[in-house]
Design a protein around this motif. Sequence first.
Motif, short mmCIF file in Angstrom:
data_model
loop_
_atom_site.label_atom_id
_atom_site.label_comp_id
_atom_site.label_asym_id
_atom_site.label_seq_id
_atom_site.Cartn_x
_atom_site.Cartn_y
_atom_site.Cartn_z
N VAL A 50 21.32 12.51 14.42
CA VAL A 50 21.56 13.22 13.34
C VAL A 50 23.39 14.29 13.21
CG1 VAL A 50 19.19 14.41 13.45
CG2 VAL A 50 20.95 16.60 13.80
N ALA A 65 22.11 15.48 4.77
CA ALA A 65 20.71 15.50 4.14
C ALA A 65 19.88 14.87 5.51
CB ALA A 65 20.97 15.16 2.95
N ALA A 66 19.96 13.85 5.62
CA ALA A 66 19.42 12.57 5.79
C ALA A 66 19.25 12.88 7.47
CB ALA A 66 19.52 11.44 5.70
N ARG A 68 19.47 16.22 8.49
CA ARG A 68 18.35 17.23 8.29
C ARG A 68 16.95 17.10 8.32
NH1 ARG A 68 22.25 19.35 5.21
NH2 ARG A 68 21.34 18.81 3.21
N TRP A 69 16.61 16.11 7.26
CA TRP A 69 15.14 15.76 7.50
C TRP A 69 14.66 15.76 8.73
CZ3 TRP A 69 12.06 17.71 3.88
CH2 TRP A 69 12.03 17.51 2.62
N ILE A 70 15.10 14.06 8.64
CA ILE A 70 15.19 13.70 10.81
C ILE A 70 14.59 14.93 11.35
CG2 ILE A 70 16.13 12.80 12.61
CD1 ILE A 70 17.31 11.03 10.45
N SER A 71 15.54 16.16 11.40
CA SER A 71 15.30 16.71 12.48
C SER A 71 13.65 17.77 11.76
CB SER A 71 16.76 18.20 12.33
OG SER A 71 17.81 17.56 12.45
N PHE A 72 13.98 18.27 11.10
CA PHE A 72 12.49 18.51 10.08
C PHE A 72 11.42 18.18 10.45
CE2 PHE A 72 9.55 19.11 6.78
CZ PHE A 72 8.92 21.03 6.97
N ALA A 73 11.60 16.87 10.50
CA ALA A 73 10.62 15.52 10.73
C ALA A 73 10.22 15.87 12.10
CB ALA A 73 10.44 14.72 10.58
#
Length: 163
Positions: A50, A65-66, A68-73
Amino acid sequence: MSGQATPARALPGECRRLATLPRRLGSLVYESLLQVALVLVTGFVLVPLVSPASGPATSLQLPQAAGRWISFAGVVVTTAVYCVWCWSRGRRTLPMKTWHLGLATASGDPPSAARAFARYLACWIGPALAGAVYFALHRHGLGAHAAWLVGFNFLWAFIDEQE
């Protein structure tokens, strides 16, 4: 899943009585420390995936944004695996062992993996409510009033002692 007295087949002897709120909250504090460590390790593992392109050394580069979404997931999946593994089939987390706590269904059996996963999803009710209310109120400058909803899950313990 309830914390009421259960047969010996489900939980060790020290876990067969109803857990008091102070014991559950003490275990929660301990569990929070382990969860923070798990989130940090997950974050370090995901950094190469990321990290944004290198920029000037004097500026802070945030992931797109991608990323951050990978980190959240990654954090959600990692904590889900940890919780489901530790809560199902009679297993317990280290804080649960330390505070002599265990999970059992109403019939006294240990929860299945599906039930443990449903319990994990229920843990997200308070944070999800807080996020939804924040997004609805932040335009009006009232977003901070959503913060108390994070504790919604914990407030339920005062209503239903068995959950």
